[in-house]
Structures are given as structure tokens and as C-alpha cells.
Enzyme design. Structure first.
Site, short mmCIF file in Angstrom:
data_model
loop_
_atom_site.label_atom_id
_atom_site.label_comp_id
_atom_site.label_asym_id
_atom_site.label_seq_id
_atom_site.Cartn_x
_atom_site.Cartn_y
_atom_site.Cartn_z
CB ALA A 66 19.60 60.13 19.12
N GLY A 112 23.80 58.12 21.20
CA GLY A 112 24.37 59.39 20.72
C GLY A 112 25.19 60.10 21.78
CD GLU A 115 26.51 57.07 17.91
OE1 GLU A 115 25.38 57.51 18.24
OE2 GLU A 115 26.72 56.53 16.81
CD GLU A 135 22.93 53.59 19.42
OE1 GLU A 135 23.50 52.69 20.07
OE2 GLU A 135 23.34 54.76 19.38
N1 COA Z 1 15.40 59.97 24.19
C1 COA Z 1 14.32 60.61 24.65
N2 COA Z 1 14.00 60.68 25.94
C2 COA Z 1 14.84 60.08 26.81
C3 COA Z 1 15.99 59.39 26.40
C4 COA Z 1 16.26 59.37 25.02
N3 COA Z 1 17.36 58.78 24.53
N4 COA Z 1 16.60 58.87 27.50
C5 COA Z 1 15.85 59.23 28.56
N5 COA Z 1 14.79 59.96 28.15
C6 COA Z 1 13.73 60.56 28.97
C7 COA Z 1 12.73 59.50 29.42
O1 COA Z 1 11.79 59.22 28.40
C8 COA Z 1 12.13 60.21 30.61
O2 COA Z 1 11.24 61.20 30.14
P1 COA Z 1 9.70 61.31 30.65
O3 COA Z 1 9.85 61.68 32.08
O4 COA Z 1 9.15 62.41 29.79
O5 COA Z 1 9.10 59.97 30.45
C9 COA Z 1 13.30 60.92 31.22
O6 COA Z 1 14.27 61.05 30.19
C10 COA Z 1 13.94 60.17 32.37
O7 COA Z 1 14.31 58.89 31.92
P2 COA Z 1 13.86 57.52 32.63
O8 COA Z 1 13.89 56.43 31.61
O9 COA Z 1 12.59 57.70 33.38
O10 COA Z 1 15.06 57.35 33.67
P3 COA Z 1 15.59 55.98 34.31
O11 COA Z 1 16.51 56.36 35.41
O12 COA Z 1 14.47 55.07 34.63
O13 COA Z 1 16.44 55.26 33.14
C11 COA Z 1 18.00 55.21 31.31
C12 COA Z 1 17.61 55.86 32.66
C13 COA Z 1 19.18 56.00 30.73
C14 COA Z 1 18.45 53.75 31.55
C15 COA Z 1 16.79 55.24 30.35
O14 COA Z 1 16.31 56.56 30.29
C16 COA Z 1 17.10 54.80 28.94
O15 COA Z 1 17.26 53.61 28.69
N6 COA Z 1 17.17 55.76 27.99
C17 COA Z 1 17.34 55.49 26.58
C18 COA Z 1 18.78 55.10 26.29
C19 COA Z 1 18.94 54.75 24.82
O16 COA Z 1 18.42 53.79 24.32
N7 COA Z 1 19.70 55.59 24.12
C20 COA Z 1 20.00 55.38 22.74
C21 COA Z 1 19.10 56.17 21.88
S1 COA Z 1 19.48 55.92 20.16
#
Ligand code: COA
Length: 260
Positions: A66, A112, A115, A135
Site C-alpha cells: 500500500a 498490499g 495481499e 507491516e
Molecule cells: N509506498 C510508497 N512508496 C513506496 C513503497 C510503498 N509501499 N515502496 C516503495 N516505494 C517508493 C520509495 O519510497 C521510492 O520512492 P522515492 O524515489 O520517491 O523515494 C521508490 O518507491 C523506490 O523505492 P526504494 O525504497 O528506493 O527502492 P529499494 O530498491 O531501495 O527498496 C523495497 C525496495 C521494496 C525493499 C523498499 O522500497 C521497501 O521496503 N518498500 C516498502 C515495503 C513495505 O513496507 N510495504 C508494506 C506497506 S504496508
């Protein structure tokens, strides 16, 4: 119909929906959920569509969750609304579609994203995919059905471990756990999904819809899956597809199903 956050395309009777926010790793914001609901609702009533493949744009993510940026400052009531609205518009909607939805999990499927994949009828992952429900690292729990569907798919113990540890598992482990149906090299992912979809598309749409309702009934409070199956089985005998399927068998030819 044109969309801002998703791309829809048709390959014969198969529809491919791509979530298209690759710079945000296809995170699900409100607009994406609404557009997915619209596209899926149209696909569900479109007789020319027999199967749907859902995937994410780019090579890195299916859906990374999400949209955290969108909900970071939500109140208790806004948080409840977010989960309720999302479950209704997208996650329950997908699960209850009358035609199969296949998730082509092409990279990260987190929160999400996992999910969403779990709400589809089957999942095929690329070998680089990683899945998890992170989460609790954000101080929240899965709110789009993850606590329920993960336990249904992999069992309560593994679901508890995945949710409380927030650990990401690689595609190979997801396959071992039964979380995905198959794992293929990333370059082959769409072809593998198209192959499954093409087999599905040959079969009776009325029977497939009845099968989905019957399987789902077994996982729903207040419904008895066996009773639903008896009713749905009986109803099949009144369909044109049943007449066509059995007649084609007896005439030693391939059936042409109309979904009636
Ligand atoms: N919501 C909003 N933005 C997200 C996102 C999310 N769930 N997951 C990734 N993004 C965005 C990042 O903020 C970043 O945006 P920016 O360039 O504007 O800062 C972009 O996507 C790229 O992500 P980044 O974190 O730089 O890539 P990475 O390769 O370093 O890491 C992940 C990849 C997937 C490990 C990391 O993005 C992450 O942990 N995301 C969140 C996962 C999460 O907790 N999901 C559950 C949500 S309830």
C-alpha cells in the site's frame, strides 16, 4: 477506457492488467485501487474476456505495498476506512470475480502487493520475486486480508512467522510453502501465465464461475462449501455450456462454449 495508473491490453480472450507506477514500485494508492476496480468490473462482465493476468510494470516489483506516503498521517477512522474500502473495491472483488485472475508476480510483492497476489485465484512468480508482509515494521498489521488469506494458503504457523517476523521470502521458498503455484525465469513469466490462461479460456465460463464460487464458499463464515458445491453442480445441468460440453464429448469433437 483510459487509465492513469494501470495499463490494460487484450490478447485474444485473455486480458492483461499492468499496475503502472514503476517509479514507486507500483505501490497501491487510492487512485490505483479505484482504477483496478473499474478495469476488473468491466472485465468481469465482458463475455470476450475469459481470464485475467495481473502484473506490475518494470522488472523490480509486482507491488511493493500500500502507498505508505498516502496513509502515513491517517487517523484511526481513516485507517479503518482505508482497509474496509480497499478490501471491498479490490481484494474481495478480485477473489469473487467470475473468471480466474492470475497474478504474475514479477518482483517484490510486499504488504498490499502480496495481499493482492493472494486475493487472485493463482500465483506464478519470477525467480527474482520476493514476498512478505512487512507491516509490523511500520507499526501496523496487514489490512487487505493478509492475516486471513496467508493463513489459508500456507497454514497458521508459517503465516504467524511471516507476519510477526516481517521476513521476506524468495520465490523458491514461496513455492515450497505453496504460496505460489510455479516459479519461472523472469523472461518466461508472462508466457507461462499466458499458457495457463489459454488452457482456462478453452473451458466452460459458467462452470469456471461456479467452481470459483464453490471453492470460495468453503473459506467463508456462515457458508458450507459442500452445500454450495451441490447447488452449483446441479445448476450446471441447466446451462447451454453443459449441453455443449457433454454433446461435444459424445460427438467426439471439441466443445465451443458460450458461457451461457
Ligand atoms: N509506498 C510508497 N512508496 C513506496 C513503497 C510503498 N509501499 N515502496 C516503495 N516505494 C517508493 C520509495 O519510497 C521510492 O520512492 P522515492 O524515489 O520517491 O523515494 C521508490 O518507491 C523506490 O523505492 P526504494 O525504497 O528506493 O527502492 P529499494 O530498491 O531501495 O527498496 C523495497 C525496495 C521494496 C525493499 C523498499 O522500497 C521497501 O521496503 N518498500 C516498502 C515495503 C513495505 O513496507 N510495504 C508494506 C506497506 S504496508
Amino acid at each position: 477506457m483510459s487509465y492513469n495508473t494501470i495499463i490494460t491490453e487484450h490478447q485474444g480472450d485473455i486480458m492483461i492488467i499492468t499496475i503502472n507506477r514503476p517509479d514507486q514500485l507500483n505501490a497501491l494508492n487510492g487512485a490505483t485501487i479505484e482504477e483496478l476496480n473499474k478495469a476488473l468490473a468491466l472485465a468481469d462482465i465482458n463475455k470476450a474476456v475469459r481470464c485475467i493476468i495481473l502484473t506490475g510494470a518494470g522488472e523490480k516489483a509486482f507491488v511493493a505495498g500500500a502507498d505508505i506516503k498516502e496513509f502515513a498521517r491517517f487517523s484511526v477512522s481513516e485507517g479503518s476506512m482505508l482497509a474496509a474500502r480497499g478490501q471491498k473495491l479490490l481484494f474481495d472483488f478480485v477473489e469473487n470475480m467470475s473468471k480466474p485472475v492470475i497474478a504474475a508476480v514479477n518482483g517484490f510483492a510486499l504488504g498490499g502487493g502480496l495481499e493482492l497476489a493472494m486475493s487472485t485465484h493463482m500465483r506464478v512468480a519470477s525467480d527474482n520475486a520476493k514476498m512478505g508482509l512487512p507491516e509490523v515494521t511500520l507499526g501496523v498489521i496487514p489490512g487487505y486480508g493478509g492475516t486471513q488469506r496467508l493463513a489459508q494458503l500456507v497454514g497458521k504457523g508459517k503465516a504467524m512467522e511471516m507476519i510477526t517476523s516481517a521476513a521476506m521470502i524468495p520465490a523458491a521458498e514461496a513455492l515450497d510453502w505453496g504460496l505460489v503455484n510455479a516459479v519461472v525465469p523472469q523472461a518466461d513469466l508472462m508466457n507461462k501465465c499466458l499458457e495457463i490462461a489459454a488452457r482456462i479460456a478453452k473451458n466452460s465460463p459458467t462452470a469456471i464461475a461456479a467452481a470459483i464460487r464453490s471453492v470460495n464458499a468453503g473459506f467463508r463464515d456462515g457458508q458450507n462449501g459442500y452445500t454450495t458445491e451441490i447447488t452449483e453442480f446441479g445448476n450446471c445441468f441447466g446451462t447451454a455450456d453443459f449441453t455443449e460440453g457433454t454433446t461435444a464429448f459424445l460427438e467426439k469433437r471439441k466443445p465451443t462454449f458460450t458461457g451461457l
